[in-house]
Structures are given as structure tokens and as C-alpha cells.
Design a protein around this motif. Sequence first.
Motif, PDB file in Angstrom:
ATOM      1  N   VAL A  92      -5.364  11.009 -11.183  1.00 50.25           N
ATOM      2  CA  VAL A  92      -4.769  10.064 -10.198  1.00 50.25           C
ATOM      3  C   VAL A  92      -5.186  10.816  -8.802  1.00 50.25           C
ATOM      4  O   VAL A  92      -5.241  10.009  -7.753  1.00 50.25           O
ATOM      5  CB  VAL A  92      -3.360  10.306 -10.319  1.00 50.25           C
ATOM      6  CG1 VAL A  92      -2.532   9.869  -9.448  1.00 50.25           C
ATOM      7  CG2 VAL A  92      -2.785   9.530 -11.657  1.00 50.25           C
ATOM      8  N   LEU A  93      -5.009  12.160  -8.707  1.00 48.64           N
ATOM      9  CA  LEU A  93      -5.462  12.662  -7.303  1.00 48.64           C
ATOM     10  C   LEU A  93      -6.840  12.212  -6.865  1.00 48.64           C
ATOM     11  O   LEU A  93      -7.123  12.062  -5.678  1.00 48.64           O
ATOM     12  CB  LEU A  93      -5.401  14.024  -7.423  1.00 48.64           C
ATOM     13  CG  LEU A  93      -4.019  14.968  -7.576  1.00 48.64           C
ATOM     14  CD1 LEU A  93      -3.874  16.377  -7.607  1.00 48.64           C
ATOM     15  CD2 LEU A  93      -3.086  14.165  -6.366  1.00 48.64           C
ATOM     16  N   ARG A 148      -8.452   9.484  -7.402  1.00 43.82           N
ATOM     17  CA  ARG A 148      -8.264   8.038  -7.070  1.00 43.82           C
ATOM     18  C   ARG A 148      -7.514   7.984  -5.719  1.00 43.82           C
ATOM     19  O   ARG A 148      -8.028   7.199  -4.984  1.00 43.82           O
ATOM     20  CB  ARG A 148      -7.761   7.258  -7.925  1.00 43.82           C
ATOM     21  CG  ARG A 148      -8.550   6.811  -9.212  1.00 43.82           C
ATOM     22  CD  ARG A 148      -8.108   5.738 -10.305  1.00 43.82           C
ATOM     23  NE  ARG A 148      -6.890   6.082 -10.821  1.00 43.82           N
ATOM     24  CZ  ARG A 148      -6.748   6.848 -12.016  1.00 43.82           C
ATOM     25  NH1 ARG A 148      -8.016   7.242 -12.543  1.00 43.82           N
ATOM     26  NH2 ARG A 148      -5.445   7.229 -12.430  1.00 43.82           N
ATOM     27  N   LEU A 149      -6.835   8.689  -5.349  1.00 41.98           N
ATOM     28  CA  LEU A 149      -5.732   8.716  -4.262  1.00 41.98           C
ATOM     29  C   LEU A 149      -6.397   9.292  -3.245  1.00 41.98           C
ATOM     30  O   LEU A 149      -6.223   8.865  -2.108  1.00 41.98           O
ATOM     31  CB  LEU A 149      -4.245   9.057  -4.397  1.00 41.98           C
ATOM     32  CG  LEU A 149      -3.397   8.182  -5.562  1.00 41.98           C
ATOM     33  CD1 LEU A 149      -2.027   8.811  -5.711  1.00 41.98           C
ATOM     34  CD2 LEU A 149      -3.253   6.689  -5.042  1.00 41.98           C
ATOM     35  N   THR A 150      -6.897  10.514  -3.393  1.00 41.11           N
ATOM     36  CA  THR A 150      -7.274  11.285  -2.228  1.00 41.11           C
ATOM     37  C   THR A 150      -8.796  11.706  -1.988  1.00 41.11           C
ATOM     38  O   THR A 150      -9.210  12.550  -1.487  1.00 41.11           O
ATOM     39  CB  THR A 150      -6.452  12.778  -2.304  1.00 41.11           C
ATOM     40  OG1 THR A 150      -6.751  13.439  -3.596  1.00 41.11           O
ATOM     41  CG2 THR A 150      -4.834  12.587  -2.361  1.00 41.11           C
ATOM     42  N   ASN A 151      -9.404  11.278  -3.352  1.00 40.73           N
ATOM     43  CA  ASN A 151     -10.912  11.815  -3.520  1.00 40.73           C
ATOM     44  C   ASN A 151     -10.962  13.260  -3.619  1.00 40.73           C
ATOM     45  O   ASN A 151     -12.098  13.852  -3.505  1.00 40.73           O
ATOM     46  CB  ASN A 151     -11.567  11.339  -2.166  1.00 40.73           C
ATOM     47  CG  ASN A 151     -13.370  11.088  -2.660  1.00 40.73           C
ATOM     48  OD1 ASN A 151     -13.530  10.860  -3.618  1.00 40.73           O
ATOM     49  ND2 ASN A 151     -14.068  11.339  -1.653  1.00 40.73           N
ATOM     50  N   VAL A 192      -0.036  14.282  -4.086  1.00 41.14           N
ATOM     51  CA  VAL A 192      -0.136  12.641  -4.536  1.00 41.14           C
ATOM     52  C   VAL A 192       0.698  11.917  -3.768  1.00 41.14           C
ATOM     53  O   VAL A 192       0.484  10.621  -3.469  1.00 41.14           O
ATOM     54  CB  VAL A 192       0.525  12.739  -6.198  1.00 41.14           C
ATOM     55  CG1 VAL A 192       1.858  12.920  -5.983  1.00 41.14           C
ATOM     56  CG2 VAL A 192       0.355  11.085  -6.781  1.00 41.14           C
ATOM     57  N   ASN A 243       0.895  13.076  -0.425  1.00 44.70           N
ATOM     58  CA  ASN A 243       0.635  13.677   1.032  1.00 44.70           C
ATOM     59  C   ASN A 243       1.831  14.034   1.898  1.00 44.70           C
ATOM     60  O   ASN A 243       1.839  13.593   2.955  1.00 44.70           O
ATOM     61  CB  ASN A 243      -0.295  12.374   1.660  1.00 44.70           C
ATOM     62  CG  ASN A 243      -0.822  12.786   2.943  1.00 44.70           C
ATOM     63  OD1 ASN A 243      -1.240  13.860   2.955  1.00 44.70           O
ATOM     64  ND2 ASN A 243      -0.897  12.067   4.140  1.00 44.70           N
ATOM     65  N   GLU A 303       1.218   7.302  -9.886  1.00 44.33           N
ATOM     66  CA  GLU A 303       0.112   6.299  -9.066  1.00 44.33           C
ATOM     67  C   GLU A 303       0.809   4.976  -8.679  1.00 44.33           C
ATOM     68  O   GLU A 303       0.615   4.625  -7.373  1.00 44.33           O
ATOM     69  CB  GLU A 303      -1.051   6.131  -9.864  1.00 44.33           C
ATOM     70  CG  GLU A 303      -1.943   5.372  -9.144  1.00 44.33           C
ATOM     71  CD  GLU A 303      -3.621   5.308  -9.922  1.00 44.33           C
ATOM     72  OE1 GLU A 303      -4.663   4.950  -9.018  1.00 44.33           O
ATOM     73  OE2 GLU A 303      -3.581   6.036 -10.825  1.00 44.33           O
ATOM     74  N   ALA A 309       3.161   6.178  -5.798  1.00 41.17           N
ATOM     75  CA  ALA A 309       2.438   6.462  -4.616  1.00 41.17           C
ATOM     76  C   ALA A 309       2.039   5.051  -3.813  1.00 41.17           C
ATOM     77  O   ALA A 309       2.122   5.381  -2.672  1.00 41.17           O
ATOM     78  CB  ALA A 309       1.366   7.316  -4.963  1.00 41.17           C
ATOM     79  N   ARG A 310       1.292   4.348  -4.481  1.00 37.36           N
ATOM     80  CA  ARG A 310       0.951   3.075  -3.929  1.00 37.36           C
ATOM     81  C   ARG A 310       1.690   2.347  -3.070  1.00 37.36           C
ATOM     82  O   ARG A 310       1.779   1.764  -2.088  1.00 37.36           O
ATOM     83  CB  ARG A 310      -0.086   2.329  -4.816  1.00 37.36           C
ATOM     84  CG  ARG A 310      -1.351   3.026  -5.318  1.00 37.36           C
ATOM     85  CD  ARG A 310      -2.173   2.198  -6.052  1.00 37.36           C
ATOM     86  NE  ARG A 310      -3.388   2.974  -6.734  1.00 37.36           N
ATOM     87  CZ  ARG A 310      -4.439   3.261  -6.083  1.00 37.36           C
ATOM     88  NH1 ARG A 310      -4.643   3.008  -4.740  1.00 37.36           N
ATOM     89  NH2 ARG A 310      -5.435   3.864  -6.508  1.00 37.36           N
ATOM     90  N   PHE A 351       2.927   4.291  -0.045  1.00 38.05           N
ATOM     91  CA  PHE A 351       1.768   4.274   0.892  1.00 38.05           C
ATOM     92  C   PHE A 351       2.219   2.999   1.676  1.00 38.05           C
ATOM     93  O   PHE A 351       1.787   3.027   2.892  1.00 38.05           O
ATOM     94  CB  PHE A 351       0.622   4.460   0.568  1.00 38.05           C
ATOM     95  CG  PHE A 351       0.123   5.766  -0.101  1.00 38.05           C
ATOM     96  CD1 PHE A 351       1.013   6.838   0.378  1.00 38.05           C
ATOM     97  CD2 PHE A 351      -0.632   6.120  -0.967  1.00 38.05           C
ATOM     98  CE1 PHE A 351       0.805   8.019  -0.335  1.00 38.05           C
ATOM     99  CE2 PHE A 351      -0.922   7.247  -1.521  1.00 38.05           C
ATOM    100  CZ  PHE A 351      -0.335   8.473  -1.036  1.00 38.05           C
TER     101      PHE A 351
END
Length: 299
Positions: A123-124, A126-129, A161, A163, A231, A234-235, A238
Motif C-alpha cells: 500500500v505504501l 502504491r501511495l508514496t512510491n 499512509v 502523509n 488504501e 487514504a485515497r 487525499f
Amino acid sequence: MTDDKIIDIADSVVSLNVRLANLVIDCGDEIGKTMVPLNEVAALVLSNPHVIMTNAAIAGIAASGGIVVVTDSKFQPAGMLLPLDSHYTQGERFRMQAAVALPVQKRIWQQIVRSKIQAQAAVLKRLTNHDGGLPHLSSRVTSGDTGNHEAQAAQRYWPAVFNNPHFRRNREAPDQNRLLNYGYAILRALTARTICGVGLHPTLGVHHHNRYDPFALASDLMEPFRPLVDEAVARIVFEQGDGVPLGKDVKKSLISGITGLIEVDGETRTIFSILAKSASSLVAVYSGEKKKLFCRSGK
């Protein structure tokens, strides 16, 4: 089941009944009535305090292997109805489950924690690279997670996750924790349903043993799937902020995040399929037929 559905009754005052093996959802307004085959109802979530439900509807869902979840004002499960007789060797499996040796339980928990941390790392990524170094922590988890690597991973994971270095998982907090509460409630209900479906009892956990948790085994088995909820939340945060109302569209996004297709061992599966395989493998581990629990990968 041919087409598992999660139905959340939240925004309308409705009555629920059964007609010709269908759940009838009557909104009593211009929306009219909706009919869903009982064998397609995986979970019925009652979030509206003004729902009227007949005994035929409750019994019909249970007989078809579905569950009914009643939530409180914070969207935490206040009650859950599970099928009573969902497996032909249920009594035998209850006794086997209660007699499982502690070393076996610890080995199962090791596998669960490793899988959860791997999923968090994915998950991290995908979200933060960046995976936050979680794969290394996962590899260090020992039997029973005596080093408490699950907690160490959480300390890295949660601030990253969202930020937000100040974020903490707190069920009572009025921020995105509300969305996490709802998503986890759905996930726990689906897991408990699957556990009952293989003839195990959801109360007898391998790690969680809170005397006030009637679904301890569900709390155990769902751990590797929590990042699906994280996830999705989180989306949403954001895009809409942590104060976004937990309305119809947000719930739909959360449910989609849980029930979407997941890649496991090179195959694309649904959460229902993966949970069923995981619960079945748990029975095999309990019986001594297998050593390893089937857990989702981090992908």
C-alpha cells in the motif's frame, strides 16, 4: 454464492421483507421496491435506526449463508447475526478448534503478521512510491510475533499512509478514523461469515483473546486484509479531506475498495474467494493436514 453483494441500509427509512426467495427492499417513496436474491446477499448492514425488518427476512438471509450487521451511531458493529448451522461437521470442528496447541496458534499468528506487514508495504509503495522498510520487518517476524514487529510496522505505516506524522489509529477520533471504523466493520463481518461457512467458531481466536470480542478469530484472520480498507480511506482523504462525511458515496467507495479484485499468486480473485481459501486452509492447519495458512500477498 453466485454474486455476493454488500447492502448498506443507511439513507432511507425502509422495510425489508421476503418474496419468492428474494429480499425486498421497500423505500416507500419514488424509489419504490428493489429485489435481491437471498443467495446473493453476503452482508446486510443496517446503519439506519428506522429500518423495519421481518423475521422472514432475517431468517432468509441467515439460511442462505448471509449475515446481518447492526451498527451504532459511530458505525461500529453493535450486533451481528451469523448463520447457526452452516457446515455439516460444525460440532466436530468446534472441538478441534478448541484443542489447537499453543505452538500451532503462534505459528499461524506469525504467518498472519508477516502477510499483513507485506500488504502494508505494498500500500505504501502504491501511495508514496516507498515501502517504508516494512518488508525487512516482515522477514523478522518470529513465532507468535514475540518481537512485536506488528506494532513496529504500525509506527512507520500510519504516519506514512496518510502523509501525516501526527496521525494515530484511534477509534474515537472524528477524522479518517471514522472511515476506517466503517471499513473494518464490513471486513470483520465478511470474515466472520466465512469462518462460520467452514464450520469454525469466530470467537475462538489464535491471537486475539479479548473477553469482550465475540469475533476474535475474525479479528485474527482479517488482519492481512485491513490494508485494503486503509488504501481506500487514504485515497478518499487525499481527495476530500479527513472531515469528509461518511455518506452514501464514501461508503460505496469503501465497499468497492474491499470487494475489488485482488491479485494473489498470479491470479485475480475477489475478497470472498480469498477469505474462503484462507479459512479453509486454517481448518487444514488445525487438523494437522497443512503447516501453512493461505494468506494474501502484498500485491
